[in-house]
Motif scaffolding. Sequence first.
Motif, PDB file in Angstrom:
ATOM      1  N   ALA A  64       0.839  -1.201   0.000  1.00 10.09           N
ATOM      2  CA  ALA A  64       0.000   0.000   0.000  1.00 10.09           C
ATOM      3  C   ALA A  64       0.877   1.255   0.000  1.00 10.09           C
ATOM      4  O   ALA A  64       0.598   2.223  -0.706  1.00 10.09           O
ATOM      5  CB  ALA A  64      -0.933   0.016   1.204  1.00 10.09           C
ATOM      6  N   VAL A  69       0.599   4.748  -2.269  1.00  8.71           N
ATOM      7  CA  VAL A  69       0.951   6.078  -1.767  1.00  8.71           C
ATOM      8  C   VAL A  69       1.936   6.794  -2.681  1.00  8.71           C
ATOM      9  O   VAL A  69       1.663   7.886  -3.174  1.00  8.71           O
ATOM     10  CB  VAL A  69       1.496   5.995  -0.316  1.00  8.71           C
ATOM     11  N   THR A  94      -8.954   4.607  -4.458  1.00 13.47           N
ATOM     12  CA  THR A  94      -9.489   4.796  -3.107  1.00 13.47           C
ATOM     13  C   THR A  94      -8.807   5.945  -2.369  1.00 13.47           C
ATOM     14  O   THR A  94      -9.256   6.328  -1.308  1.00 13.47           O
ATOM     15  CB  THR A  94      -9.344   3.518  -2.256  1.00 13.47           C
ATOM     16  N   ARG A  95      -7.720   6.457  -2.913  1.00 15.04           N
ATOM     17  CA  ARG A  95      -6.963   7.435  -2.130  1.00 15.04           C
ATOM     18  C   ARG A  95      -7.311   8.885  -2.453  1.00 15.04           C
ATOM     19  O   ARG A  95      -6.812   9.791  -1.825  1.00 15.04           O
ATOM     20  CB  ARG A  95      -5.466   7.166  -2.281  1.00 15.04           C
ATOM     21  N   GLN A 190       3.033   0.588   6.113  1.00 18.09           N
ATOM     22  CA  GLN A 190       3.229   1.225   4.805  1.00 18.09           C
ATOM     23  C   GLN A 190       4.642   1.793   4.675  1.00 18.09           C
ATOM     24  O   GLN A 190       5.165   1.957   3.580  1.00 18.09           O
ATOM     25  CB  GLN A 190       2.258   2.415   4.632  1.00 18.09           C
ATOM     26  N   GLY A 473      -9.094   7.388   9.694  1.00 18.04           N
ATOM     27  CA  GLY A 473      -9.360   6.891   8.343  1.00 18.04           C
ATOM     28  C   GLY A 473     -10.670   6.127   8.241  1.00 18.04           C
ATOM     29  O   GLY A 473     -11.483   6.128   9.164  1.00 18.04           O
ATOM     30  N   ILE A 474     -10.834   5.452   7.123  1.00 14.43           N
ATOM     31  CA  ILE A 474     -12.114   4.800   6.809  1.00 14.43           C
ATOM     32  C   ILE A 474     -12.450   3.677   7.808  1.00 14.43           C
ATOM     33  O   ILE A 474     -13.605   3.445   8.110  1.00 14.43           O
ATOM     34  CB  ILE A 474     -12.134   4.273   5.341  1.00 14.43           C
ATOM     35  N   LYS A 475     -11.435   3.019   8.330  1.00 13.22           N
ATOM     36  CA  LYS A 475     -11.707   1.897   9.230  1.00 13.22           C
ATOM     37  C   LYS A 475     -12.276   2.379  10.571  1.00 13.22           C
ATOM     38  O   LYS A 475     -12.960   1.655  11.267  1.00 13.22           O
ATOM     39  CB  LYS A 475     -10.433   1.068   9.467  1.00 13.22           C
ATOM     40  N   GLN A 489     -12.466  12.220   8.172  1.00  9.00           N
ATOM     41  CA  GLN A 489     -11.353  11.458   7.607  1.00  9.00           C
ATOM     42  C   GLN A 489     -10.252  12.431   7.168  1.00  9.00           C
ATOM     43  O   GLN A 489     -10.496  13.304   6.342  1.00  9.00           O
ATOM     44  CB  GLN A 489     -11.812  10.641   6.418  1.00  9.00           C
ATOM     45  N   HIS A 491      -7.434  11.248   5.820  1.00 10.38           N
ATOM     46  CA  HIS A 491      -6.723  10.646   4.683  1.00 10.38           C
ATOM     47  C   HIS A 491      -7.415  11.122   3.409  1.00 10.38           C
ATOM     48  O   HIS A 491      -6.842  11.834   2.608  1.00 10.38           O
ATOM     49  CB  HIS A 491      -6.787   9.123   4.722  1.00 10.38           C
TER      50      HIS A 491
HETATM   51  C1  HCA Z   1      -3.031   3.522   2.718  1.00 14.81           C
HETATM   52  C2  HCA Z   1      -3.838   4.626   2.108  1.00 14.81           C
HETATM   53  C3  HCA Z   1      -4.598   5.439   3.116  1.00 14.81           C
HETATM   54  C4  HCA Z   1      -5.749   4.695   3.712  1.00 14.81           C
HETATM   55  C5  HCA Z   1      -6.742   5.614   4.320  1.00 14.81           C
HETATM   56  C6  HCA Z   1      -7.740   5.087   5.290  1.00 14.81           C
HETATM   57  C7  HCA Z   1      -5.107   6.690   2.365  1.00 14.81           C
HETATM   58  O1  HCA Z   1      -2.391   3.715   3.739  1.00 14.81           O
HETATM   59  O2  HCA Z   1      -3.017   2.462   2.144  1.00 14.81           O
HETATM   60  O3  HCA Z   1      -7.475   4.164   6.043  1.00 14.81           O
HETATM   61  O4  HCA Z   1      -8.829   5.692   5.311  1.00 14.81           O
HETATM   62  O5  HCA Z   1      -4.816   7.776   2.780  1.00 14.81           O
HETATM   63  O6  HCA Z   1      -5.807   6.516   1.379  1.00 14.81           O
HETATM   64  O7  HCA Z   1      -3.726   5.877   4.136  1.00 14.81           O
END
Ligand code: HCA
Length: 540
Positions: A64, A69, A94-95, A190, A473-475, A489, A491
């Motif tokens: 990732a 990134v 997704t980023r 990462q 983040g999303i989780k 969020q 990120h």
């Molecule tokens: C990553 C990307 C991430 C994930 C974001 C998140 C990003 O680390 O693989 O967990 O919401 O910024 O898209 O950090």
Amino acid sequence: DSKAAAWNAEEVKAELLKKYPPKVARKRAKQILINEALENETPEISANVRTIPGIITMRGCTYAGCKGVIMGPTRDIVNLVHGPIGCSFYAWLTRRNQTDAGPDGENYMNYCFSTDMQEQDIIFGGEKKLAAAIQEAYDLFHPRSIAVFATCPVGLIGDDIHTVAAKMKEKLGDCNVYAFSCEGYKGVSQSAGHHIANNQVFRHIVGENDEVKPGKFKINLLGEYNIGGDGFEIDRLFEKCGITCISTFSGNSTYDQFASAHTADLNAVMCHRSINYVADMLETKFGIPWIKVNFIGAAATAKSLRKIAEYFGDKKLIARVEEVIAEEMPAVEAVAAEVRPRTEGKTAMMFVGGSRAHHYKELFNEMGMKTIAAGYEFGHRDDYEGRRVIPDIRVDADSRNIEEIEVEADPTRYQPRKSPKELEALEKAGYQFKYYDGLIPDMDNGTLVIDDLNQYEAEKLVELIKPDIFCAGIKEKFSVQKLGVPMKQLHSYDSGGPYAGFQGAVNFYREIDRLVSSKVWGYLKAPWQRDPQLSASYNY
Ligand code: HCA
Ligand code: CFM
């Protein structure tokens, strides 16, 4: 304020650790720090260490960090993932790294390239399939360059992706093909992926194009990924000031930008964590110095522009930067003043990657909000402490071989608790330090700094302290919102942004004002409020 006084950091820490078996608690205790920076007594934080198995970490994997990134935001390189389809699918758009290819520029970011490994490839090897996929991508798009990324199974079965890449590069002739051994399991997060990406970009691309580009004040912007359009706002400001950005690593970037990076005069490093390796290598091999900048926060943006102008020392540039700041600031200050009656004294928690937890503190400061707990998913000690030894990197100019001396294991590398005298002695002994702002020195006394926060601790923190806003983040998004606390969020910015620069600051003030002023969260009851037995039943 009343809220900040209502909790005690020692008690919160004890409560977070209570649930763990003794060995786990001991380990986690070293990653949960009560900040005493103002008294200069802050204990060391344990960072960049393996997550204890069984803990639901917020972290991601090495793949990732490398593919998603660093290389993800580059628009005209075909990023081909060698692995099962899931690794590619879940990294597909997704980023929120944006790009602007113009009417006829190349852009492969919308595509999802994968070798789609199957069981038989795992058993008999996937090298032939990889070579065929490189050929297919070339025939379809004729890209300038193809990058190959290893996923976990590739390392396990031993496919030699570097040899395949080299052979295909030779065969295709006009396409630079190289590979990244960025198997997901390789590091503890990462972060290892950033390092792998940095080394290969430097080895295979940087320095290829010597053409001198126009512009008087030429910089590279390192560690800016154009999330939610941040990079566009920063570019707008550079243009307005008369600063030429040769390359950005890697928001809205192209292959040629990387290839020309060595023609810049200065490197401005935004996210130190992800790109410091490139900054160091550009300094070692091409003599380009680097300075730390931060364009998150209006004051930080002004400070960073001034820092760049000061580096060049040109009177006209310095004056122009002042003009731009004077032009931009009134609109920012007006919105800050407008939201402040509602945001002043409110509290925030921030747990993000390796630099944003620190950078975004600036924006919250400007709204009068307090960051009461913060930490990185994968920051190293230098990101927390704002100081590190300059690593000893040797770059062989002819072969572009990069030999990085392992300084991580050197106990003298980090010197958080050394007195100025001791530091001086180390400097005399040949250790060179670079200083910049760090998260720990910037946090208030008595706040919490927590490395590699996990799902359990996140929920517990919210339950115990109930901040006005939680950023991650999303989780974490929905589990936190279900506890009745607004979640932003940092990120992906949810669907918002840009938040960088002056216009970004305005966007951020308005967004956070909306979130912390909304009444809707008050109607939500957290599970333990609705049903007190429930928290007891968790224990059995
Ligand atoms: C990553 C990307 C991430 C994930 C974001 C998140 C990003 O680390 O693989 O967990 O919401 O910024 O898209 O950090
Ligand atoms: Fe740097 Fe980043 Fe970050 Fe990062 Fe990331 Fe990101 Fe982040 Mo997500 S490069 S360390 S690996 S600023 S993807 S743009 S938001 S965790 S804080």
